[in-house]
Design an enzyme around this catalytic site. Sequence first.
Site, PDB file in Angstrom:
ATOM      1  N   LYS A 198       0.426  -1.406   0.236  1.00 60.31           N
ATOM      2  CA  LYS A 198       0.098  -0.196  -0.304  1.00 60.31           C
ATOM      3  C   LYS A 198       0.531   1.563   0.034  1.00 60.31           C
ATOM      4  O   LYS A 198       0.697   1.941  -0.605  1.00 60.31           O
ATOM      5  CB  LYS A 198      -1.463   0.424   1.275  1.00 60.31           C
ATOM      6  CG  LYS A 198      -1.819  -0.641   0.886  1.00 60.31           C
ATOM      7  CD  LYS A 198      -3.130  -1.315   2.613  1.00 60.31           C
ATOM      8  CE  LYS A 198      -4.047  -2.029   2.003  1.00 60.31           C
ATOM      9  NZ  LYS A 198      -5.335  -1.531   2.985  1.00 60.31           N
ATOM     10  N   ASP A 228      -9.786   3.293   2.190  1.00 55.30           N
ATOM     11  CA  ASP A 228      -9.654   2.508   2.828  1.00 55.30           C
ATOM     12  C   ASP A 228     -10.378   3.173   3.876  1.00 55.30           C
ATOM     13  O   ASP A 228     -11.268   2.781   4.605  1.00 55.30           O
ATOM     14  CB  ASP A 228      -8.573   1.932   3.136  1.00 55.30           C
ATOM     15  CG  ASP A 228      -7.432   0.807   3.227  1.00 55.30           C
ATOM     16  OD1 ASP A 228      -8.525  -0.314   2.588  1.00 55.30           O
ATOM     17  OD2 ASP A 228      -6.306   0.422   3.217  1.00 55.30           O
ATOM     18  N   LYS A 246       9.129   3.586  18.211  1.00 59.40           N
ATOM     19  CA  LYS A 246       9.254   3.847  17.503  1.00 59.40           C
ATOM     20  C   LYS A 246       9.187   5.024  17.274  1.00 59.40           C
ATOM     21  O   LYS A 246       8.057   5.763  18.590  1.00 59.40           O
ATOM     22  CB  LYS A 246       8.236   3.819  16.126  1.00 59.40           C
ATOM     23  CG  LYS A 246       8.793   1.980  15.784  1.00 59.40           C
ATOM     24  CD  LYS A 246       7.797   1.324  15.225  1.00 59.40           C
ATOM     25  CE  LYS A 246       7.840   0.924  13.995  1.00 59.40           C
ATOM     26  NZ  LYS A 246       7.381   0.162  12.992  1.00 59.40           N
TER      27      LYS A 246
END
Length: 250
Positions: free
Chosen positions: A71, A108, A158
């Site tokens: 994607k 989406d 992260k």
Amino acid sequence: MVAINKKRFGLLGKNISYSFSRGYFKEKFESGNYEGCSYENFDIPEIELFPEVVKNNQPEIKGINVTIPYKEVVIPYLDKLSKKAAKIGAVNTIKFTKKGKLKGYNTDYYGFKKSLEPLLQSHHKKALILGTGGASKGVAFALSELGIDYEFVSRGNKEKTIDYSELNETTFNEYHIIINSTPVGTSPDIEACPAIPYEFFSDKHIAYDLIYNPAETQFLKNAKAKGAQIKNGLSMLEYQAEKSWEIWNK
């Protein structure tokens, strides 16, 4: 005899024999007046083979859906992005324009937004998104449009994310929508689930899993056992598929 004008569509992904999209569109084409339309899987081991897929299927190919893990990495291969796809940073729908150009869209976010909206109550103000992959980006964009604050949950500290190890009762008291955007729990590995403290779910929570097979994942079962409202990704996929169809035919 009149020649039938063939229109081919498909799904780009890796290891996608389980694909929702192929079954959905096959049923759609068989039940309606869609003569000459077909939908197939373009299952490739690496994104570098995408130009070959395009070349080998023109001029009949009119549209492609994109799924895990392409994607985001498909974007450099496209000629243009819709404004929303550019903001989201992920594409799950590609349209082949009349001039032969490839334009990327994200449906989406639309499917997720439309399927979540009926569940929302006044206290649903904050959400946790489990995972940071391409699917999570559409979810985040939809939440922004709904005015819901969100945080990503990921492993490995992260930047701008919460680590799974940091989730506790205080977190669950603040965030009442928990969304699994990871593939953990997908068939056949149906006993797996994200490593979160399920004991802190309550009847104030919504547990939403983007997975649709199985219909009730272990993530959803665990949340349901604590009284949470649960939702799987089937209607999201149906909404996004119809939005893709609309884009391809406009």
